[in-house]
Motif scaffolding. Structure first.
Motif, PDB file in Angstrom:
ATOM      1  N   TYR A  98     -21.296   1.423 -22.477  1.00  0.00           N
ATOM      2  CA  TYR A  98     -22.291   1.114 -23.512  1.00  0.00           C
ATOM      3  C   TYR A  98     -22.378  -0.390 -23.755  1.00  0.00           C
ATOM      4  CZ  TYR A  98     -18.813  -0.091 -27.056  1.00  0.00           C
ATOM      5  OH  TYR A  98     -17.827  -0.718 -27.764  1.00  0.00           O
ATOM      6  N   TYR A 196     -20.482  -4.140 -33.626  1.00  0.00           N
ATOM      7  CA  TYR A 196     -20.391  -2.977 -32.749  1.00  0.00           C
ATOM      8  C   TYR A 196     -20.407  -3.438 -31.289  1.00  0.00           C
ATOM      9  CZ  TYR A 196     -21.001   1.621 -30.725  1.00  0.00           C
ATOM     10  OH  TYR A 196     -20.817   2.764 -29.989  1.00  0.00           O
ATOM     11  N   LEU A 198     -18.068  -5.484 -30.062  1.00  0.00           N
ATOM     12  CA  LEU A 198     -17.166  -6.640 -29.954  1.00  0.00           C
ATOM     13  C   LEU A 198     -15.750  -6.071 -29.942  1.00  0.00           C
ATOM     14  CD1 LEU A 198     -16.195  -9.617 -30.189  1.00  0.00           C
ATOM     15  CD2 LEU A 198     -16.434  -9.389 -32.661  1.00  0.00           C
TER      16      LEU A 198
ATOM     17  N   PRO B  41     -18.436   7.129 -26.983  1.00  0.00           N
ATOM     18  CA  PRO B  41     -17.577   5.942 -27.060  1.00  0.00           C
ATOM     19  C   PRO B  41     -16.827   5.827 -28.390  1.00  0.00           C
ATOM     20  CG  PRO B  41     -19.638   5.352 -26.015  1.00  0.00           C
ATOM     21  CD  PRO B  41     -19.796   6.779 -26.484  1.00  0.00           C
ATOM     22  N   VAL B  42     -17.454   6.265 -29.497  1.00  0.00           N
ATOM     23  CA  VAL B  42     -16.817   6.099 -30.801  1.00  0.00           C
ATOM     24  C   VAL B  42     -15.596   7.008 -30.945  1.00  0.00           C
ATOM     25  CG1 VAL B  42     -17.106   6.281 -33.302  1.00  0.00           C
ATOM     26  CG2 VAL B  42     -18.951   5.322 -31.904  1.00  0.00           C
ATOM     27  N   GLY B  45     -12.709   6.153 -28.974  1.00  0.00           N
ATOM     28  CA  GLY B  45     -12.063   4.902 -29.367  1.00  0.00           C
ATOM     29  C   GLY B  45     -12.189   3.819 -28.316  1.00  0.00           C
ATOM     30  N   LEU B  46     -13.304   3.788 -27.597  1.00  0.00           N
ATOM     31  CA  LEU B  46     -13.470   2.755 -26.572  1.00  0.00           C
ATOM     32  C   LEU B  46     -13.475   1.377 -27.237  1.00  0.00           C
ATOM     33  CD1 LEU B  46     -16.068   4.208 -24.028  1.00  0.00           C
ATOM     34  CD2 LEU B  46     -13.586   4.281 -23.987  1.00  0.00           C
ATOM     35  N   PRO B  47     -13.017   0.356 -26.503  1.00  0.00           N
ATOM     36  CA  PRO B  47     -12.949  -0.988 -27.077  1.00  0.00           C
ATOM     37  C   PRO B  47     -14.298  -1.405 -27.686  1.00  0.00           C
ATOM     38  CG  PRO B  47     -11.918  -0.960 -24.908  1.00  0.00           C
ATOM     39  CD  PRO B  47     -12.525   0.397 -25.111  1.00  0.00           C
ATOM     40  N   GLY B  48     -14.262  -1.890 -28.907  1.00  0.00           N
ATOM     41  CA  GLY B  48     -15.473  -2.403 -29.545  1.00  0.00           C
ATOM     42  C   GLY B  48     -16.220  -1.414 -30.424  1.00  0.00           C
ATOM     43  N   THR B  49     -15.864  -0.138 -30.352  1.00  0.00           N
ATOM     44  CA  THR B  49     -16.611   0.831 -31.153  1.00  0.00           C
ATOM     45  C   THR B  49     -16.126   0.830 -32.600  1.00  0.00           C
ATOM     46  OG1 THR B  49     -15.109   2.579 -30.452  1.00  0.00           O
ATOM     47  CG2 THR B  49     -17.158   2.326 -29.228  1.00  0.00           C
ATOM     48  N   LYS B  90      -7.297   5.974 -30.534  1.00  0.00           N
ATOM     49  CA  LYS B  90      -7.219   4.611 -31.061  1.00  0.00           C
ATOM     50  C   LYS B  90      -5.777   4.217 -31.353  1.00  0.00           C
ATOM     51  CE  LYS B  90     -10.006   5.370 -34.601  1.00  0.00           C
ATOM     52  NZ  LYS B  90     -10.374   6.789 -34.466  1.00  0.00           N
TER      53      LYS B  90
END
Lengths: 484, 480
Positions: A98, A196, A198, B41-42, B45-49, B90
């Motif tokens: 994403y 969002y 970062l 992605p949220v 816990g993917l990086p940046g979410t 996370k």
């Protein structure tokens, strides 16, 4: 001047009038990158193939605010299908599914990504030497550091390897490298730009912002990236002004404060002189300048090195080798896999901060460290609020020195001092810009920091633009030998 | 002389909320989907979410809080609970630590000595973790897989005061709690699917002593019965430890359902330091009176209120009202039937008797049965108008239970219509009288009870379809 030397607004005009094509522009930048990148090493990943494709897809009308403008993106901003490493071994091969909100906004505006820039691992550092891959070099003096953590972005802009760039700033990571590299770096108010996508270092302090060749470009980029995002609960719902409206030479009657605590610190005399000279020019232009008190400033660095590592220790816990990124092969069970993955994947500075933060949050120490630091944070906010009740802006140096030599700083605590003027701004959540105000005897750029109240980006831009016009140094570029 | 001990129990119950989407993203909460299909992605816990709070979760948690007599906090916040585990993407769980959404409530339970209030310390919101799937048996597994579908499913944790004084009280507390949550519709409270999970804290102290004994925490109990059994075992174990002159150790113990005992899992010194701190990615939650009032006004009727209403509106005995309101579905079935058939006590008898017997035999939930209130009402009317006898009604009811068919159709298809035709019955009655001269003789000699035998014979001959009153009348006329 070559195309790669031009500002975003100059390139916009040339593209709009069909004087140049997007492909010619990309040719110019990639040729420049080919010529100097070996020395500067600003990029972790170059995305020429994707850039050429984006150029093809661009509609001929150039309606987007950034249509055809080639930019560099710091490698802690999530880019769909393109590696996002945070300059860490632990994310060396991580390809996100994403785009960060700021990346989608740039895309919608028609900007083209040239590549992802080097940084201190997970944005922890002030020199880009903490990159897990290689250090970036300062285009003004290749022996010297470009600052950090957004050192790759600042160096790329200074070296003409990008028309502009995005960086992130947790304790000075946009402004400090901008100062070292002689470019403009703006850290917006916490909550103005969506976080969002970062990759988090310290969630309550992180902000994304532009690194550009001049103030006008900073305003143009800010116009695109600012604004509420439903994906970030901490982004504010408010009407975003057109920041280019503040590009006027006018500081008549503006009240500017100079924090005594800052100027009385022991730091490079040339920096002090240059900044005070800049202040004087503003005064001559009609600003009212007074010395002010910012008593809590002394505690800012201490509070920062509790809060930021505490949040980081939690934010970076997810890199455990289970789902993505590096996984240690030397493990017999899950616990060993976690431990070895993190031991092998993280660099020293990251480990140091994770340990600091873990300690600060541990039961029995929480009150003495984390809670105390939060109280200091409140004090610092109140100090700034009090000042901005009376003053429009505050001015200080961005950094206590100009760019130091690579390898010169060996003591982490000494390195932390590089952020002494920038950290309080993050603690208070206010916006600040760094613009070049002169050069020292080594021909190294000096940065001047202008701080404003929450959502005072407009005023900051106005004062910065005014000073930039008066100083007439914005077209100075580093001389880099081009390899063939 | 042996010391007499008092048992102290407190429960921590985790309940999955039945919202359609997860607590911090839009993914579905549906149970039983293909592994890792309800992820994004949220929740991965993917990086940046970043998390964004689902307002519905807060609504449901407030509903639970109000129904459990809690105060709803005007200001609450989320915190991170940090620990490493492969099912926690996370490596921290977003939960609530020192400022939970609801506090200071209670549940009323029935005990042998009348009703009693069990205090609720707090209710807070948090996200669920994923699930580990081991390849092969757990002791010989070469690898583990993780299913993140459950990650981010909303939970509330309901923490009781240490107010329960016996394992039976603990079970009653859980029963009442489950009933209330089901009535609210905020959770399906299915223990097997893990939507309701219970940990217990238990200690004992000599009767009369004020300070608590050392407690142990019990985990891994997969049914209310298991909770009760585990607590009984643990109380006994603690008594024996003290009887040996030893001390109870503060520890976490896991219940083994097949061995019927609790086993030590980890001691106090191995307890996690979760390093809680305020979640910086979410803003504090401010809840105004208007929000709470709106939810309060739309709160469905709760079990106790409904029981009282069943007694006053339908004139039911307290016992009937209690059984019928035990589950919302059962109470709904009753009321649906009473609307179409205005004899509450008869309806209650059928539901408490035949219906619950069949539900139990079939091993299903009330909601899964095919009986509706309308069907039952229709069947009862067929009894009233003499179409079927009460005996046949049971046959019809069983068929309705199995197939959900209309009672009239069943009567038609199976030829179960009652014979009330005097001429037709007379023939059969005559046959029976002829075939049983001795019995007829007994009746004539005053052994009146024997007439029942003859009625039975006629019923048998007609396969239950004869109108019993009519048969009785005919027999008496003929034998006189």
């Amino acid at each position: 001047m070559e195309l790669y030397d031009l500002t975003i607004h100059e390139l916009k005009d040339k593209l709009a009038s069909r004087e140049i094509s997007v492909n010619e522009l990309l040719d110019s930048f990639y040729k420049r990158i080919g010529g100097v990148e070996e020395k500067v090493k600003a990029y972790v990943t170059l995305t020429e193939k994707e850039a050429r494709e984006s150029a093809k897809e661009l509609k001929a009308e150039f309606k987007g605010k950034l249509a055809g403008i080639p930019l560099a993106i710091k490698d802690n901003l999530s880019t769909e299908g393109i590696k996002t490493t945070c300059s860490s071994r632990i994310l060396e091969n991580y390809v996100p599914p994403y785009d960060a909100t700021v990346v989608s906004r740039l895309k919608e505006a028609g900007a083209i990504t040239l590549g992802k820039t080097n940084m201190d691992e997970f944005a922890m550092g002030s020199s880009t030497e903490n990159s897990g891959f290689f250090p970036t070099r300062n285009p003004w003096d290749l022996e010297r550091a470009p600052g950090g953590s957004s050192g790759g972005s600042a160096a790329a802009v200074a070296a003409g390897e990008a028309a502009g760039a995005l960086g992130s700033d947790t304790g000075g990571s946009i402004r400090q490298p901008a100062a070292f590299c002689g470019v403009v770096g703006l850290k917006p108010t916490y909550g103005l730009v969506s976080r969002y996508g970062l990759v988090a270092f310290a969630s309550s302090l992180d902000q994304i912002g532009p690194i550009t060749k001049d103030v006008e470009d900073a305003a143009i980029l800010l116009n695109v990236i600012a604004g509420h995002d439903p994906m970030d609960s901490t982004s504010v719902k408010m009407e975003i002004p057109d920041y280019t409206r503040f590009l006027k030479e006018d500081v008549q009657g503006m009240k500017i404060g100079l924090p005594r605590e800052y100027f009385s610190m022991d730091f490079a005399a040339e920096v002090k002189e240059s900044v005070l000279a800049g202040v004087q020019r503003l005064e001559e232009a009609g600003a009212k300048v007074e010395e002010v008190n910012l008593p809590s400033a002394d505690y800012a660095l201490a509070a920062y090195y509790i809060i930021a590592p505490a949040e980081a220790s939690s934010n970076l816990a997810r890199y455990d080798g289970v789902r993505y990124g590096y996984r240690s092969k030397k493990a017999h069970d899950v616990k060993e896999m976690f431990t070895n993955t993190r031991n092998e994947g993280f660099g020293d500075e990251v480990k140091r901060r994770i340990m600091l933060g873990t300690y600060a949050l541990s039961s029995g120490y929480y009150d003495a460290f984390y809670l105390k630091a939060q109280k200091v944070r409140t004090m610092i906010k109140e100090d700034f609020d009090r000042l901005f009740y009376e003053y429009d802006l505050l001015i200080s140096p961005t950094t206590p020195t100009t760019a130091f030599k690579i390898g010169e700083m060996t003591d982490p605590l000494e390195m932390y001092q590089a952020d002494i003027f920038t950290v309080p701004v993050n603690i208070a959540g206010i916006p600040a810009i760094s613009i070049p105000c002169g050069f020292d005897s080594n021909n190294l750029p000096i940065g001047l920091q202008i701080m404003g109240p929450h959502f005072g980006e407009g005023k900051i831009i106005q004062a910065a633009y005014t000073l930039e016009q008066i100083l007439e140094i914005k077209d100075r570029r580093p001389e880099l030998e081009v390899s063939v | 002389m042996t010391t007499e001990y008092e048992v102290i129990i407190g429960l921590e119950v985790h309940v999955q909320l039945a919202t359609e989407s997860k607590i911090f993203c839009d993914c579905s909460t549906e149970f039983g989907a293909e592994p890792n299909t309800h992820t994004c992605p949220v929740c991965l816990g993917l990086p940046g979410t970043l998390p964004v709070l689902n307002k519905k979760v807060v609504d449901y948690a407030i509903m639970a809080g109000l129904a459990l007599n809690c105060e709803i906090s005007e200001y609450s916040k989320f915190d991170r609970k940090n620990y490493f585990y492969p099912d926690l993407p996370k490596a921290y769980q977003i939960s609530q630590y020192d400022l939970p959404l609801c506090q200071n409530g209670y549940i009323e339970i029935e005990t042998g000595n009348g009703s009693k209030k069990i205090g609720i310390t707090r209710i807070h919101m948090e996200e669920d973790a994923g699930k580990l799937v081991h390849e092969g048996s757990i002791d010989r597994s070469t690898g583990s897989l993780v299913d993140y579908n459950r990650t981010g499913v909303p939970l509330i944790e309901i923490v009781s005061e240490p107010d329960m004084r016996s394992p039976a009280e603990a079970r009653e507390y859980l029963t009442q709690l489950k009933k209330i949550l089901e009535y609210l519709g905020v959770s399906d409270c299915n223990m097997e699917e893990g939507s309701l999970r219970c940990d217990a804290n238990v200690s004992i102290r000599p009767v009369g002593q004020e300070e608590f004994g050392t407690k142990t925490e019990l985990k891994n109990m997969n049914s209310f019965k298991a909770v009760e059994k585990a607590l009984e075992y643990e109380v006994e174990r603690q008594k024996q430890v003290l009887a040996r002159g030893e001390e109870v150790i503060q520890e976490t113990r896991t219940w083994d359902d097949s061995l019927n005992k609790t086993i030590s899992m980890r001691g106090k010194e191995e307890a996690h330091d979760y390093r809680y701190f305020p979640e910086p990615d979410l803003v504090p939650l401010e809840i105004d009176a208007e929000w709470v009032n709106e939810i309060r006004e739309n709160l469905p009727e709760l079990p106790l209120e409904r029981k009282e209403r069943f007694i006053s509106d339908y004139g039911l005995p307290a016992y009937d009202a209690g059984v019928l309101t035990d589950s919302r579905d059962l109470a709904d079935l009753f009321e649906e039937c009473v609307q179409a058939y205005d004899d509450p006590k008869t309806v209650s008898n059928w539901i408490m008797g035949e219906f619950l017997r069949l539900v139990k035999e079939a091993g299903i939930e009330v909601a899964e049965s095919k009986i509706t209130g309308k069907l039952l009402a229709k069947m009862l009317r067929l009894m009233d108008d003499g179409t079927i006898s009460s005996k046949i009604a049971k046959t019809v009811f069983e068929e309705m239970f199995k197939t959900g068919k209309d009672p009239e159709t069943i009567v038609e298809e199976k030829g179960l219509k009652q014979i009330s035709d005097e001429g037709k019955l007379e023939e059969i009655v005559d046959q029976i009288i002829l075939a049983n001269p001795n019995v007829v003789e007994d009746i004539k000699n005053g052994k009146d009870k024997a007439i029942g035998f003859l009625v039975g014979q006629v019923m048998k001959e007609t396969r239950g379809k004869a109108n019993p009153q009519l048969v009785n009348k005919l027999l008496r006329e003929k034998i006189k």
